[in-house]
Design an enzyme around this catalytic site. Structure first.
Site, PDB file in Angstrom:
ATOM      1  CB  CYS A 183      -0.967  -0.021   1.174  1.00 45.91           C
ATOM      2  SG  CYS A 183      -0.182   0.027   2.804  1.00 45.91           S
ATOM      3  CG  PHE A 184       1.279   6.067   0.457  1.00 43.91           C
ATOM      4  CD1 PHE A 184       1.699   6.402  -0.823  1.00 43.91           C
ATOM      5  CD2 PHE A 184       1.632   6.888   1.512  1.00 43.91           C
ATOM      6  CE1 PHE A 184       2.460   7.548  -1.041  1.00 43.91           C
ATOM      7  CE2 PHE A 184       2.383   8.043   1.303  1.00 43.91           C
ATOM      8  CZ  PHE A 184       2.793   8.373   0.019  1.00 43.91           C
TER       9      PHE A 184
END
Length: 362
Positions: free
Chosen positions: A96-97
């Site tokens: 994810c980020f």
């Protein structure tokens, strides 16, 4: 996956390891990696709602809302997509980020579905930082430039040389008024990611001296990284000088034959021809001020005539009627002037084969 070191990240990109991107679609669109696919935990709207909740009510309430938004059949469908990716790509990773909650939740739901799949600690942000640092590091390596007037095959040569880095390929744009392709140009982030990965792959093959095509500060709508710009401005240059008939053949193939074929393949016969003509007309419109309005109209009329002949008979020979003046009256004077300002850095001149042989001998 434990927190990767630089060599771990290097291996991911050099070996084209499949990556599953759990970020929202809008994040993926802004920039992703060549081997990543978008399989978001949340849609854009869901992510926005959770973000607002986090800002107003804190993390626990945001997590609670996320579980309320993604549950039941919605959750089952997304887990099924993730499971299919994991089964098809057992050597892959998810991210994810920042490698935080979204990765952890995805990993947990996959475990509940019977799959133990690793995520990248640090996530997209850490991978992106590594690639930016890679560009800055490799930009300091010994560098040479291949130059030459339009149609001299600079990009072709870059891709034939073992140490060539294709900036235009990374940008998905040929760097001229007619440089765009049928599909959209890459974002700045995607351009930089692709460029860095090219560099890593060359480095993995023990390349230590890199060759780039002579470019300005920008290629289409993306900017060449500042560190690389600085190096390219100081690097020795080899100039390709092919006859105009050879150059015309390359331009005819690039601007006309290939683009017409690609537009028709992408949009169908009728719409493809319309968009192909618009592409050529837009290329002329972009340079009308430099040509002067009268000269622009003359070349544009010749272009429109050539397209009509091509569509009705299949012949492409009439395209010389606008390609020749385009070279002689616009591209050649402009590029000759630009190259004159770099004269002290020119170390070799020759036709295509001579320049290629010279590069290979270095």
């Amino acid at each position: 996956m434990q927190r990767p070191n630089c060599e771990d990240f290097r291996s991911l990109f050099v070996n084209d390891i499949p990556l599953m991107d759990m970020r929202a679609p809008v994040e993926f669109t802004q920039g992703a990696f060549p081997t990543s696919v978008s399989r978001p935990l949340m849609t854009d709207d869901e992510r926005a709602a959770v973000g607002t909740c986090y800002k107003n009510k804190g993390q626990q309430e945001a997590i609670k809302l996320g579980h309320e938004l993604v549950h039941g059949e919605v959750k089952a469908q997304r887990v099924a997509q993730w499971k299919a990716f994991c089964e098809a790509n057992p050597s892959g990773y998810l991210y994810c980020f920042r490698g935080g909650l979204r990765s952890q939740i995805t990993q947990q739901w996959l475990k509940e579905a019977g799959i133990d799949f690793p995520f990248i600690t640090g996530g997209y942000k850490a991978l992106r930082r590594f690639l930016i640092d890679t560009i800055d590091e490799i930009a300091q390596k010994p560098t040479m430039i291949v130059a030459g007037n339009t149609g001299n095959g600079k990009t072709i040569m870059i891709n034939e040389l073992t140490n060539g880095i294709d900036l235009e390929g990374a940008a998905h744009h040929r760097g001229s008024s007619f440089g765009r392709f049928v599909t959209p140009q890459r974002t700045q982030i995607a351009f930089e990611n692709d460029l860095a990965i090219q560099m890593l792959k060359k480095q993995a093959r023990d390349v230590e001296r890199f060759i780039y095509e002579d470019e300005g500060k920008s290629i289409g709508c993306v900017m060449v990284p500042l560190s690389l710009q600085a190096t390219m401005k100081q690097s020795p240059i080899a100039v390709i000088e092919d006859p105009i008939d050879v150059r015309l053949d390359r331009l005819l193939d690039d601007y006309v034959i290939t683009m017409q074929r690609d537009y028709v393949a992408h949009y169908g016969e009728e719409q493809g021809w319309i968009l192909f003509e618009e592409y050529l007309e837009k290329g002329m419109f972009n340079i009308r001020k430099r040509l002067g309005l009268e000269r622009h109209q003359e070349i544009l009329d010749a272009q429109k005539h050539a397209i009509k002949v091509m569509q009705s008979t299949g012949s492409v020979s009439d395209h010389d009627g606008w390609l020749v003046p385009l070279l002689e009256q616009y591209y050649d004077p402009m590029y000759t002037y630009q190259l004159s300002k770099k004269a002290e850095r020119i170390v070799f001149r020759g036709d295509y084969q001579a320049v290629k042989a010279w590069f290979e001998a270095q």
